[in-house]
Design an enzyme around this catalytic site. Structure first.
Site, short mmCIF file in Angstrom:
data_model
loop_
_atom_site.label_atom_id
_atom_site.label_comp_id
_atom_site.label_asym_id
_atom_site.label_seq_id
_atom_site.Cartn_x
_atom_site.Cartn_y
_atom_site.Cartn_z
CB ILE A 21 0.31 6.62 2.18
CG1 ILE A 21 1.50 5.67 2.37
CG2 ILE A 21 -0.99 5.94 2.59
CD1 ILE A 21 1.79 5.34 3.83
CB SER A 23 -0.93 -0.01 1.22
OG SER A 23 -0.20 -0.31 2.41
CD GLU A 24 4.82 -0.38 1.07
OE1 GLU A 24 5.47 -1.10 1.83
OE2 GLU A 24 4.00 -0.80 0.23
CB VAL A 25 2.48 3.59 -4.62
CG1 VAL A 25 3.87 3.06 -4.96
CG2 VAL A 25 1.41 2.54 -4.83
#
Length: 257
Positions: A134, A130-132
């Site tokens: 945020i 899910s990094e991208v």
């Protein structure tokens, strides 16, 4: 004094390390990171420990970094500077590490799953890089995740941040198996039992072998590999294993049932 967020127990040669911070979905807070690292050091240093199981309480295995702690923190104080040590402890552990997931993993949680040797989850578990979404990059975890995933899946899932299920996690190499919830304990126990049959030094050397870059051709590696193999055949552990096989008994390193 703050309640313990990571529990450490040893039974029959198996060290079980349990993440116990369900209030924040076992997010990688500073306290949890510290206690997890300490537990991994303890398991690695204990000669009585043959296998390490990394598991959790609550419905989520690990939600990744604790974003509440990361909010407003500078580049040197977000936990990402400590997390590589934990991934390295898992990846380089001379004792095999098994991840046991009764629920989802996200971001850094997936990095830990990928750093273990064997990973088992329930069918209902989900995953997402899910990094991208945020505005950050899955940089540190890429070092453990990318060696596991096939390239097409890695590009898709790293770039989209989409959620995927346990069935797909098995298909792309993140998990070894996905089972029904009532079969999770038995599946993990099956792997632990199989791992405990291996010689401790042989397992450590085999783990190191699996992590090394492959030679360009088999011929370039035969000399070194023959030396490694011959050394173990002649070693005390190797001779014990060969003798036990001939005598139809268990080697002296196999834990008592």
């Amino acid at each position: 004094m703050a309640d313990e967020l990571v529990h450490y127990d040893v039974v029959g040669g198996t060290a079980t390390i349990t993440l116990d911070s369900p209030h924040n979905r076992n997010a990688l807070s500073a306290q949890l990171r510290r206690e997890l690292s300490e537990s991994l050091d303890k398991a690695r240093a204990d000669d009585a420990v043959r296998v390490i199981v990394l598991t959790h309480t609550g419905p989520v295995f690990c939600a990744g970094m604790d974003l509440k702690e990361a909010r407003g923190a500078g580049a040197g104080n977000q936990g990402v500077n400590e997390f590589p040590k934990i991934l390295d402890q898992l990846w380089t552990s001379p004792k095999p590490v098994v991840a046991k997931l009764a629920g989802p993993a996200r971001a850094g949680g997936i990095g830990m799953v990928a750093a273990t040797d064997i990973a088992v989850a329930v069918h209902e578990a989900t995953f997402a890089f899910s990094e991208v979404r945020i505005g950050v990059v899955p940089a540190v975890i890429s070092l453990t995740v990318l060696p596991r995933l096939n390239a097409r899946a890695a590009h898709e899932l790293f770039l989209t941040g989409d959620t995927f299920d346990a069935k797909r996690a098995v298909e792309i190499g993140l998990l070894n198996s996905a089972v029904a919830a009532d079969e999770l304990d038995g599946e993990v126990a099956r792997y632990v039992k199989a791992l405990a049959l291996g010689g401790p030094k042989a397992l450590a050397a085999t783990k190191e072998l699996l992590s090394k870059p492959r030679p360009a051709t088999p011929g370039e590696g035969f000399e070194a590999m023959n030396k490694l193999s011959a050394g173990f055949f002649a070693s005390e552990e190797g001779q014990e294993g060969i003798t036990a096989f001939a005598q139809k008994r268990k080697p002296n390193w196999v834990p008592e049932a």
